[in-house]
Scaffold this active site. Sequence first.
Site: not given
Ligand code: GLN
Length: 539
Positions: A382, A508, A510
């Site tokens: 992410c 994600h 995970e």
């Molecule tokens: N801050 C980033 C976004 O909003 C990544 C979010 C995250 O790592 N879950 O796109």
Amino acid sequence: METKYIFVTGGVVSSLGKGIISSSLACLLKARGYRVTIQKFDPYINIDPGTLNPYEHGECYVTVDGHEADLDLGHYERFTNVRTTRANNVTTGRIYQSVIDKERHGDYLGKTVQIVPHITDEIKRNVKLLGNTGNFDYIITEIGGTVGDIESLPYLESVRQLRWELGTNSLCIHLTYVPYIAAAKELKTKPTQHSVKQLQEVGIQPDILVLRTEKHISTEMRKKIALFCNVAPDSVIQSIDVNSIYKVPIKMHEQHLDEIVLRKTGVTPEGEPHMEPWLNFLDKMDRATETVNIGLVGKYVELQDAYKSINEALFQAATYADRKLNLVYIHSEKLTEVDVDQKLSGLDGVIIAPGFGQRGIEGKFVALKWCREHDVPTFGICLGMQCMVIEFARNVLGLTDANSTEMDHSTPYNVIDLMEEQKSISNMGGTMRLGAFDCTLRPGSKAAQAYGKTDISERHRHRFEFNNEYRDRFEAAGMQCVGENPATHLVEVVEIPEKRWFIGTQYHPEYSSTVLSPNPIFLSFINAAIEYHSEKAKA
Ligand code: GLN
């Protein structure tokens, strides 16, 4: 069979592991062939934990249907392999919101709206939602907080009513703590007695007690607790500290927790739970002697629970690869050009963590540059993936000051930018791109090889996204956009094919990794790290 409801409450102190006990019981019932789900009722006023910072409640978990949830739902999925949804996590905020909406709608027909019966009825309705689908034999409901908290009272009153209405189709498991007083060399049962009394005062008689303890509790002591608490002696179960949460189901089974639950809910236990795959996992875990060294670069490293699902996914993958996981936390705020070499060399693989905001971001770029130049297996998740893109833009494409508009509104090179549909959103809660989305992987890419297929679905939680205007420049310079959403063409996976293993996922992975079904991309990452480890050993 009729749906059975099991309530799990906690007393004496918090953090006793109600989530792990609930998950362990569910794991055993599932292994006996029952259809099980676990739900958590959290007594706080937030509508969901999505707006909470990790210092408050640890990681925010995301369900397939895009609900931002308590991290216990991650345990539920890891132990049961059963997907959770929005219905599996309800907060006081949600309950009140729904009651207040109904009041504004005029549904209460001029009545005074009160905690009893209106809030408790709404809690009861939510407790039964998953049961009413007919999809489950057992619904395990974990009540967050500790008996005696002001916030827990409406939940306990609802449990009292439900126990009365459901009779033998329900039972209550109460989890308490038995402290060991080192100076007296004694375990103490008094806090348990008091905690059960408190539960009885609100009209709930626990059927089973699970005692969290650091030392073995003798049969004599269990009998004493049973006597004082109106519980059958065989229903007083100890939950002694073990070196892995994944051993708890076995410990519970040794004391017949699953059988007792079946009997008390009117079901005759037949045979044994089918735990072979689980035991095989534990066996691998205990037998592993060699280590795989993974660094995790993030800003919440002083907090155990902030990256819970990543830790568990890494641990599961390492276990399947017959390795012990040595996870080294690297504080991104403290990582600089000066100490990066000393902090990262020696690692077999590096994870760049998800996150929000500016704090610690420059350390992630330092780590990424070092990893890319030293060709260390690197996995960006992410925000970690977004940082991979930014670092590549700055140091390979020569776009100095490239950034995400999250960190720098007026960057000349917005290689990561706010998603189009996010631009009109002003509310913070539940408005990110959330939940599972399809992703098509480029055939032959490392990511596609990892999954062994090109059509996947993984969970997301973000507002910002790779800016497709830059796509050609990245690809020409060696960073490939190998995963994209088939409907929106949002870039979901980037990789540098010339590197050993350099992959970033906007999603994600995970969240979907479980003990019996570890996530393929984590397995691939760990295998790459192991290979790199032996290459280094040979050199
Ligand atoms: N801050 C980033 C976004 O909003 C990544 C979010 C995250 O790592 N879950 O796109």
